[in-house]
Enzyme design. Structure first.
Site, PDB file in Angstrom:
ATOM      1  N   GLN A  18     -10.804  12.764 -44.148  1.00 37.63           N
ATOM      2  CA  GLN A  18      -9.349  12.713 -43.928  1.00 37.63           C
ATOM      3  C   GLN A  18      -8.983  12.624 -42.444  1.00 37.63           C
ATOM      4  O   GLN A  18      -7.959  12.033 -42.092  1.00 37.63           O
ATOM      5  CB  GLN A  18      -8.679  13.914 -44.582  1.00 37.63           C
TER       6      GLN A  18
ATOM      7  N   THR B  24       5.432   1.755 -13.876  1.00 38.21           N
ATOM      8  CA  THR B  24       4.652   2.782 -14.588  1.00 38.21           C
ATOM      9  C   THR B  24       5.463   3.331 -15.762  1.00 38.21           C
ATOM     10  O   THR B  24       6.693   3.165 -15.825  1.00 38.21           O
ATOM     11  CB  THR B  24       4.349   3.959 -13.637  1.00 38.21           C
ATOM     12  N   SER B  25       4.779   4.046 -16.636  1.00 39.35           N
ATOM     13  CA  SER B  25       5.487   4.699 -17.752  1.00 39.35           C
ATOM     14  C   SER B  25       6.552   5.646 -17.207  1.00 39.35           C
ATOM     15  O   SER B  25       7.649   5.767 -17.775  1.00 39.35           O
ATOM     16  CB  SER B  25       4.490   5.485 -18.612  1.00 39.35           C
ATOM     17  N   GLU B  26       6.245   6.298 -16.100  1.00 38.79           N
ATOM     18  CA  GLU B  26       7.202   7.246 -15.519  1.00 38.79           C
ATOM     19  C   GLU B  26       8.458   6.507 -15.041  1.00 38.79           C
ATOM     20  O   GLU B  26       9.583   6.989 -15.227  1.00 38.79           O
ATOM     21  CB  GLU B  26       6.539   8.003 -14.356  1.00 38.79           C
TER      22      GLU B  26
ATOM     23  N   ARG C  46     -19.198   2.360 -41.831  1.00 37.47           N
ATOM     24  CA  ARG C  46     -20.091   3.406 -41.332  1.00 37.47           C
ATOM     25  C   ARG C  46     -20.189   4.558 -42.338  1.00 37.47           C
ATOM     26  O   ARG C  46     -19.162   5.131 -42.732  1.00 37.47           O
ATOM     27  CB  ARG C  46     -19.532   3.918 -39.997  1.00 37.47           C
TER      28      ARG C  46
ATOM     29  N   GLU D  51       3.820  -3.548 -13.460  1.00 38.60           N
ATOM     30  CA  GLU D  51       5.219  -3.925 -13.779  1.00 38.60           C
ATOM     31  C   GLU D  51       6.071  -2.700 -14.121  1.00 38.60           C
ATOM     32  O   GLU D  51       6.972  -2.766 -14.969  1.00 38.60           O
ATOM     33  CB  GLU D  51       5.271  -4.997 -14.864  1.00 38.60           C
TER      34      GLU D  51
ATOM     35  N   PRO E 182       0.827  -1.215   0.000  1.00 37.24           N
ATOM     36  CA  PRO E 182       0.000   0.000   0.000  1.00 37.24           C
ATOM     37  C   PRO E 182       0.865   1.270   0.000  1.00 37.24           C
ATOM     38  O   PRO E 182       0.520   2.251  -0.654  1.00 37.24           O
ATOM     39  CB  PRO E 182      -0.817  -0.123   1.287  1.00 37.24           C
TER      40      PRO E 182
END
Ligand code: COS
Length: 396
Positions: free
Chosen positions: A289, A376-378, A278, A374, A141
């Site tokens: 575009q 974080t991006s940071e 669609r 696993e 935690p």
């Protein structure tokens, strides 16, 4: 629209050996047959997933050849490319299925990496046969990215360790057959005081508190209250815990990126199909575009992600050097770009894209955790930055 995942071996063959193509085909075939069920019980679905993945011969890549697993790569290690290719197809199909597979590897690899022969012979065959599900208990935690600040304590007492503390966000909590636990044996020594242990579900003093996440799978908190385990459950030596954890993540972060690629491919397939079908303003919205540009950006992101990720997997399999920075780049780019690709697909679907039961809505929930778990991006950027600093120092 394609109804089967398209494995990366087709056009990235320079990263693969002969055996990889067959593995990718097998995983793609399995993933295309697996039916997603929104009403399922998560525990039952996970047990079913592991059983079917085992029967299909896919979990054999989670155990080294020397202990009965697949004959690929180094006999005492795992083949990152095989695991990543498998997760690519499973991620395309269903995040719970992918997690069930990943945990068989993540929850047993520390034993492969650091276990004694006895420990390997006790636990790995059960993983291989699907009798035992794995779990990896690192996060607390109050200790997520800052692993070394963990407070879970393992104190030696005669021929036992007594464990006190909590681990949270633990996949397979409550259904795992073995948990790999990281705890402090020398609390004043930071990461050098961390050790790894094997915990069994019936160990006295262990309890589980479950909670739900946005893309449901079995997950919860482990509570250790004077939990006593025999000393022979220590993995490696006291103090090896941090290196065991990081060595494990070096393999599995690449496979997380593989799952992200699979999810992104699915979103691109769905978005392209929708854009061609669609009609608005008298023509398929693909002809607008702005929509075409969304799809072009997504295809480019996905191609770049596949190149980075399989390069990391290839280097991990063939090189004896640490490849943490390449792995971090792969995970960072693949998970972040998958989020963008899925978001664009939702946008192409319009209101239907946020409707419960529609695939892109599910993918939108499923991808989110991959940018966190696993590492974080940071944290991936911290790992890449540390590598750059080291490179600069070595060329001074
Ligand atoms: N393999 C082997 N050894 C490794 C390693 C690896 N992949 N990565 C690091 N190490 C070793 C280093 O060689 C170093 O050893 P020495 O002490 O002998 O020099 C030691 O471990 C410390 O490495 P580093 O300096 O890179 O660690 P930091 O404390 O600076 O940074 C971060 C560690 C922040 C990168 C790490 O704590 C981390 O990855 N955090 C995220 C945790 C995470 O992913 N949590 C998710 C839980 S799983 S869902």
């Amino acid at each position: 629209m394609k109804h089967t995942p398209e494995p990366s071996t087709a056009d990235l063959d320079f990263f693969f050996d002969e055996g990889h193509h067959a593995i990718a085909e097998k995983a793609a075939h399995f993933a295309s047959k697996w039916a997603f069920d929104d009403q399922r019980d998560e525990d039952e679905a996970t047990l079913k997933a592991v059983s079917e993945l085992t029967d299909a011969g896919l979990t054999q890549y989670c155990v080294p050849e020397r202990f009965g697993g697949a004959a690929i790569g180094r006999p005492d290690g795992l083949d990152t490319r095989a695991l990543t290719l498998i997760r690519e197809s499973l991620g395309w199909s269903d995040a719970l299925l992918d997690t069930a597979f990943a945990m068989q590897g993540l929850g047993s690899y520390p034993i492969t990496l650091a276990g004694t022969t006895d420990q390997k012979e006790t636990y790995l065959p059960a993983v291989l046969s699907g009798r035992s599900l794995g779990a990896f208990a690192l996060t607390e935690p109050n200790a997520g990215s800052d692993v070394a600040s963990m407070s879970c304590l393992a104190e030696a007492s005669g021929d036992s360790y007594i464990i006190n503390g909590q681990k949270t966000y633990i996949s397979n909590a409550g259904i795992a057959g073995q948990y790999v636990l990281f705890a402090k044996t020398a609390p004043d020594q930071g990461r050098r005081g961390m050790s790894a242990f094997i915990i069994e579900p019936n160990d006295p003093g262990l309890s589980v508190d479950r909670f739900e996440v946005i893309a449901p799978h079995p997950i919860g908190t482990l509570i250790f209250d004077n939990c006593r385990i025999p000393k022979n459950r220590l993995l490696g030596q006291e103090g090896d815990g941090f290196k065991i954890a990081m060595g494990t993540l070096d393999v599995f972060r690449t496979t997380v990126a593989g799952a992200a690629i699979g999810m992104a491919q699915r979103a691109l397939d769905e978005g392209l199909h929708r854009a061609l079908e669609r009609t608005q303003f008298g023509k398929p919205i693909f002809e607008q575009q702005q929509i075409m540009a969304y799809l072009a950006d997504s295809a480019t992101d996905l191609t770049a992600a596949r190149l980075l990720v399989f390069r990391a997997a290839y280097r991990r399999d063939l090189s004896t050097d640490r490849v943490s920075a390449e792995v971090a780049m792969g995970k960072l780019f693949a998970t972040e770009s998958a989020q963008r690709i899925i978001d664009r697909a939702v946008q192409i679907f319009g209101g239907l894209g946020v409707t419960r039961g529609v695939t892109v809505e599910r993918l939108y929930r499923e991808i989110r955790a991959l940018r966190i778990y696993e590492g974080t991006s940071e944290i991936q950027k911290v790992v890449i930055g540390a590598h750059l600093r080291k490179l600069a120092a070595s060329t001074d």
